[in-house]
Design a protein around this motif. Structure first.
Motif, short mmCIF file in Angstrom:
data_model
loop_
_atom_site.label_atom_id
_atom_site.label_comp_id
_atom_site.label_asym_id
_atom_site.label_seq_id
_atom_site.Cartn_x
_atom_site.Cartn_y
_atom_site.Cartn_z
N ASP A 145 0.82 -1.21 0.00
CA ASP A 145 0.00 0.00 0.00
C ASP A 145 0.86 1.26 0.00
N ARG A 146 2.20 1.10 0.21
CA ARG A 146 3.17 2.21 0.23
C ARG A 146 2.84 3.22 1.35
N THR A 147 2.42 2.73 2.50
CA THR A 147 2.02 3.64 3.57
C THR A 147 2.72 3.29 4.88
N VAL A 148 2.79 4.32 5.74
CA VAL A 148 3.18 4.14 7.14
C VAL A 148 1.98 4.58 7.97
N ASN A 149 1.58 3.74 8.92
CA ASN A 149 0.33 3.96 9.64
C ASN A 149 0.54 3.88 11.15
N THR A 150 -0.29 4.60 11.90
CA THR A 150 -0.29 4.49 13.36
C THR A 150 -1.62 3.93 13.82
N VAL A 151 -1.59 3.24 14.95
CA VAL A 151 -2.81 2.70 15.57
C VAL A 151 -2.99 3.39 16.91
N LYS A 152 -4.04 4.21 17.03
CA LYS A 152 -4.35 4.92 18.26
C LYS A 152 -5.75 4.53 18.71
N ASN A 153 -5.83 3.99 19.92
CA ASN A 153 -7.13 3.55 20.45
C ASN A 153 -7.84 2.62 19.46
N VAL A 169 14.73 7.84 5.70
CA VAL A 169 14.11 9.16 5.77
C VAL A 169 13.53 9.38 7.16
N CYS A 170 13.81 10.55 7.72
CA CYS A 170 13.29 10.92 9.04
C CYS A 170 12.05 11.79 8.83
N TYR A 171 10.96 11.40 9.49
CA TYR A 171 9.70 12.14 9.39
C TYR A 171 9.28 12.67 10.76
N SER A 172 8.81 13.91 10.76
CA SER A 172 8.09 14.46 11.91
C SER A 172 6.63 14.52 11.50
N GLY A 173 5.83 13.58 12.00
CA GLY A 173 4.48 13.43 11.48
C GLY A 173 4.58 12.96 10.04
N SER A 174 3.99 13.70 9.12
CA SER A 174 4.09 13.36 7.70
C SER A 174 5.08 14.24 6.96
N THR A 175 5.82 15.07 7.71
CA THR A 175 6.78 16.00 7.10
C THR A 175 8.17 15.39 7.07
N GLU A 176 8.79 15.37 5.88
CA GLU A 176 10.14 14.84 5.72
C GLU A 176 11.16 15.82 6.27
N LYS A 177 11.98 15.38 7.24
CA LYS A 177 12.97 16.25 7.87
C LYS A 177 14.38 16.01 7.33
N LYS A 233 -7.79 2.56 16.37
CA LYS A 233 -8.14 3.19 15.11
C LYS A 233 -6.87 3.43 14.30
N ILE A 234 -6.92 3.02 13.02
CA ILE A 234 -5.73 3.13 12.16
C ILE A 234 -5.75 4.46 11.42
N GLU A 235 -4.62 5.17 11.49
CA GLU A 235 -4.50 6.46 10.82
C GLU A 235 -3.29 6.43 9.89
N GLU A 236 -3.51 6.76 8.62
CA GLU A 236 -2.41 6.82 7.65
C GLU A 236 -1.59 8.08 7.90
N VAL A 237 -0.29 7.90 8.12
CA VAL A 237 0.60 9.03 8.42
C VAL A 237 1.39 9.45 7.19
N ILE A 238 1.90 8.47 6.44
CA ILE A 238 2.77 8.75 5.30
C ILE A 238 2.32 7.88 4.13
N ARG A 239 2.20 8.46 2.94
CA ARG A 239 1.95 7.70 1.72
C ARG A 239 3.04 8.06 0.71
N LEU A 240 3.71 7.06 0.17
CA LEU A 240 4.86 7.28 -0.71
C LEU A 240 4.50 7.08 -2.17
N GLN A 241 5.26 7.75 -3.03
CA GLN A 241 5.21 7.55 -4.48
C GLN A 241 6.63 7.28 -4.96
N ASP A 242 6.77 6.28 -5.83
CA ASP A 242 8.07 5.88 -6.39
C ASP A 242 8.98 5.24 -5.35
N TRP A 243 8.54 5.12 -4.12
CA TRP A 243 9.33 4.49 -3.06
C TRP A 243 8.44 3.51 -2.29
#
Length: 562
Positions: free
Chosen positions: A370-378, A418-426, A380-390
Motif C-alpha cells: 500500500d506504500r504507507t506508514v500507519n499508526t494505531v491509536k485507540n 528518511v526521518c519524518y516528523s508526522g508526515s513532514t520529511e525532515k 483506530k488506524i491512521e495513515e501518516v505517510i503515503r509514498l510515491q516511487d518508493w
C-alpha cells in the motif's frame, strides 16, 4: 469625590455610595453602612444574608447547596462518594456505612493543601519557569547570532567563489584570444604566399600570350612552361578552433562542490531542566547505571504467537509486546501469562512489513504493497505517510518522537533512510561523504533503530553488515560480523535493537544467534540460548531481550545483563 484624592478616600457603602462602610454581607459580598443593612436584607429574602462587621468580612462559611434536597446546606462531607452532603442525605440512609466528615474539616485540609501548593507555585515552580524562560531567551539570542554568522560565512564563501570564477573566466578568455591571434597570423602568412604565387602565374600568362602573338620565332622558342610547378597546389590549412567543454551545473552537484548544511534539529530533553529548590537533593544523573553482561544469558519466558511465520516484535511495556508475522493481523501479548490481549488487522489487509511502538505507546506499522506508514491509536488506524516511487520497508520511533523509515525505490536500486516528523520529511540519509550509497541495493530486509547516543543503526542483509551513522547522517562504522561464527555461516543480520548501555544487538539468521556490539562497533559476545532462525528484536526498559523466531513462531524473552 475628587479623583485626585480618591485613592486615599475611605471605602463607601455599595448601596448609597456616600456613607462610610461599617458592615458586610458575607452571602452577597456587598459592603454596607448601618443604614442600608435593612434595605439590603429585604431586597432578596430568598437568601439567608450573613451580615457581619466589615472587619470580619468573609468569615462566615458559605456552605454548598444540596443538589438532592433543595435549599439544604451541605454541612457534612461523604469521603467515600467524595461529595458534600446535607443532614437529609445522611438521614435517608443514602450514605450508610460511609465515612462522613464535617465540611469545614475537609475544607481546612483542602485549604492547607492548596496553601502548600500555592507556596510551591510561588517559591519553586514559578521561579523555575522564569529561569527556563530566561534560558530559552538566551538560547534564541545565541541562535540568532550563530545563524547570522552562518549566513555571513555562506555569503563570504559565495563571494570567494565569484572572485575565483571571474579569474577563471578572464584566464580562459585570454587563452582564447591568444590562440585566435596565433592561428590568424599563420593563415595571413599562408594567404600572402598564395597571393605571391597567383602574381607569378599572371606574369607567366602574360609572357606566354605575348610570345604567341609575335612573329618573332626566337621569342617563341624561348618560352619555357612552368605549368608543372603550379599544378602542385599548396596545402590547405584547416585550423581546429578551441572548444569549451563545460560541466553541466545542477543543484545536487553544485551543492556538493560549494558546500552543504549539516543536519540540524531541535531536540527535546525531558531531563534538561531541574526544579529550582533551596533544599539539597541528590544529584540526578542522566546516565543509566552501569550494567554488566551475564556470563550465561538465560531464557526467562517463551510466548507462542500462532503465526505461520513470525517476523517482528516490539515492546509496548515491560508486561506487553506487539508481534506480526505472515498474516495481516498484529497481536498484543501478555509477557508473563503468554496470553493474547488484543488483535489489530491492517487497514489494507496486507501483511505489515514492520512494526514499532512510539514514545507515547502508539503502534506503528509499514504497509509494503500500500506504500504507507500507519499508526494505531485507540484501535483506530491512521495513515501518516503515503509514498510515491518508493516502498516503505522497516520503521522505528526515535526518542524525539520522529519516525525513521527505510525505503527502496521501485526498481530496488537506491535505498535510503528518511526521518519524518508526522508526515513532514525532515532528513534523508542515502550517501556517504564520498557520494557512495550507504546501503545495499535489492529487495533485502533491513531493520532500523536509534541508539541512546542518537546514532542511527541499520542491519543491512544485502551488505552483510550493520551500518551505523550519526544523527547528521555521517558514517561512523560498519560491523561485518565476528569470527568464528557459531555455525560458520555468513553474517546475515536482520532484527536490530539497542539497550540502556548503548549496546547494539542484531540477530544473525543463519548462525542462529544474536551479536552484541558496543556503540563503536566492537564485538562483545554472542547470545545463543537455543535460538532458531532469529528475526525481529526489541528490548524493554529492564534490558530484557525479546527475539522473534521465524519458523517456530515463538518469542523468547532473554535476560543477558545484570
Amino acid at each position: 469625590m475628587d479623583p485626585r484624592t480618591s485613592a486615599q478616600d475611605v471605602m463607601r457603602c455599595d448601596l448609597c455610595e456616600t456613607a462610610v462602610v461599617q458592615m458586610h454581607c458575607d452571602t452577597c459580598l456587598v459592603n454596607l453602612c448601618n443604614a442600608c443593612v435593612g434595605q439590603h436584607v429585604i431586597s432578596d429574602e430568598s437568601k439567608k444574608h450573613e451580615i457581619v462587621k466589615f472587619q470580619s468580612r468573609k468569615s462566615t462559611p458559605l456552605y454548598p447547596r444540596c443538589t438532592t434536597h433543595n435549599k439544604q446546606q451541605c454541612t457534612m462531607y461523604c469521603n467515600q462518594c467524595d461529595i458534600p452532603v446535607c443532614t437529609k442525605c445522611i438521614a435517608s440512609g443514602q450514605h450508610l456505612s460511609h465515612r462522613i466528615s464535617e465540611v469545614l474539616q475537609v475544607v481546612e485540609e483542602k485549604k492547607n493543601k492548596i496553601i502548600k501548593e500555592l507556596t510551591e507555585l510561588n517559591e519553586t515552580i514559578y521561579p523555575t519557569y522564569q529561569d527556563i524562560a530566561s534560558d530559552v531567551q538566551n538560547t534564541m539570542s545565541q541562535l540568532e547570532k550563530e545563524y547570522g554568522d552562518l549566513s555571513t560565512a555562506i555569503t563570504k564563501h559565495g563571494e570567494d567563489w565569484h572572485r575565483e570564477i571571474d579569474k577563471l573566466v578572464k584566464k580562459l578568455k585570454a587563452e582564447v584570444d591568444e590562440m585566435k591571434n596565433t592561428q590568424l597570423q599563420t593563415l595571413h602568412k599562408h594567404l600572402d604566399e598564395i597571393n605571391k604565387t597567383m602574381s607569378d602565374i599572371k606574369d607567366e600568362i602574360d609572357s606566354v600570350e605575348m610570345a604567341i602573338d609575335t612573329n618573332d620565332l626566337s621569342k617563341l622558342f624561348s618560352v619555357t612552361s612552368n605549368v608543372h610547378i603550379y599544378t602542385n597546389l599548396p596545402q590547405k590549412l584547416a585550423p581546429s578552433p578551441l572548444k569549451f567543454i563545460s560541466e553541466k551545473i545542477h543543484g545536487e552537484k553544485l551543492s556538493k562542490l560549494f558546500g552543504a548544511l549539516s543536519f540540524s534539529s531541535l531536540t527535546s530533553d525531558k531531563h534538561g531542566y531541574s526544579m529550582k529548590t533551596t533544599q539539597k537533593s541528590p544529584e540526578a544523573g542522566s546516565s543509566p547505571p552501569v550494567k554488566q553482561l551475564l556470563d550465561e544469558p538465560e531464557t526467562v519466558a517463551t510466548i507462542d504467537t500462532g503465526y505461520g511465520e513470525l517476523y517482528n516484535v516490539a515492546c509496548l511495556s515491560d508486561e506487553e509486546i506487539w508481534t506480526s508475522g505472515n498474516g495481516s493481523t498484529m497481536k498484543l501479548y501478555s509477557i508473563n501469562q503468554g496470553s493474547l490481549l488484543k488483535s489489530i488487522t491492517t487497514k489494507s489487509g496486507n501483511m505489515p512489513s514492520d512494526i514499532a511502538v512510539t514514545e507515547s505507546g502508539d503502534l506503528v506499522y509499514t504497509d509494503y504493497y500500500d506504500r504507507t506508514v500507519n499508526t494505531v491509536k485507540n484501535e483506530k488506524i491512521e495513515e501518516v505517510i503515503r509514498l510515491q516511487d518508493w516502498i516503505p520497508r522497516n520503521v522505528c520511533s526515535t526518542s524525539s518522537g520522529d519516525l525513521l523509515v527505510i525505503m527502496d525505490s521501485d526498481d530496488y536500486k537506491p535505498t535510503k533512510v528518511v526521518c519524518y516528523s508526522g508526515s513532514t520529511e525532515k532528513q534523508t540519509i542515502q550517501f556517504d561523504d564520498k557520494g557512495k550509497s550507504l546501503y545495499s541495493s535489492g529487495s533485502y530486509s533491513r531493520y532500523i533503530t536509534e541508539n541512546r547516543n542518537l546514532d542511527i543503526c541499520v542491519s543491512d542483509w544485502g551488505a552483510e553488515a550493520v551500518v551505523v551513522v550519526n544523527q547528521a547522517g555521517k558514517l561512523r562504522f560498519r560491523y561485518t560480523g565476528h569470527t568464528p561464527a557459531p555455525k560458520n555461516k555468513p553474517f546475515n543480520p536482520l532484527g536490530i535493537t539497542t539497550d540502556s548501555q548503548s549496546h547494539i544487538l542484531t540477530s544473525d539468521y543463519y548462525n542462529h544467534c544474536v551479536h552484541i556490539i558496543d556503540q563503536d562497533g566492537q564485538f562483545l559476545r554472542y547470545i545463543d540460548c537455543g535460538l532458531s532462525e532469529p528475526y525481529g528484536l526489541c528490548t524493554d526498559t529492564n534490558d530484557n531481550l525479546f527475539v522473534a523466531q521465524r519458523e517456530n513462531r515463538k518469542v523468547k524473552k532473554i535476560k543477558y545483563m545484570c
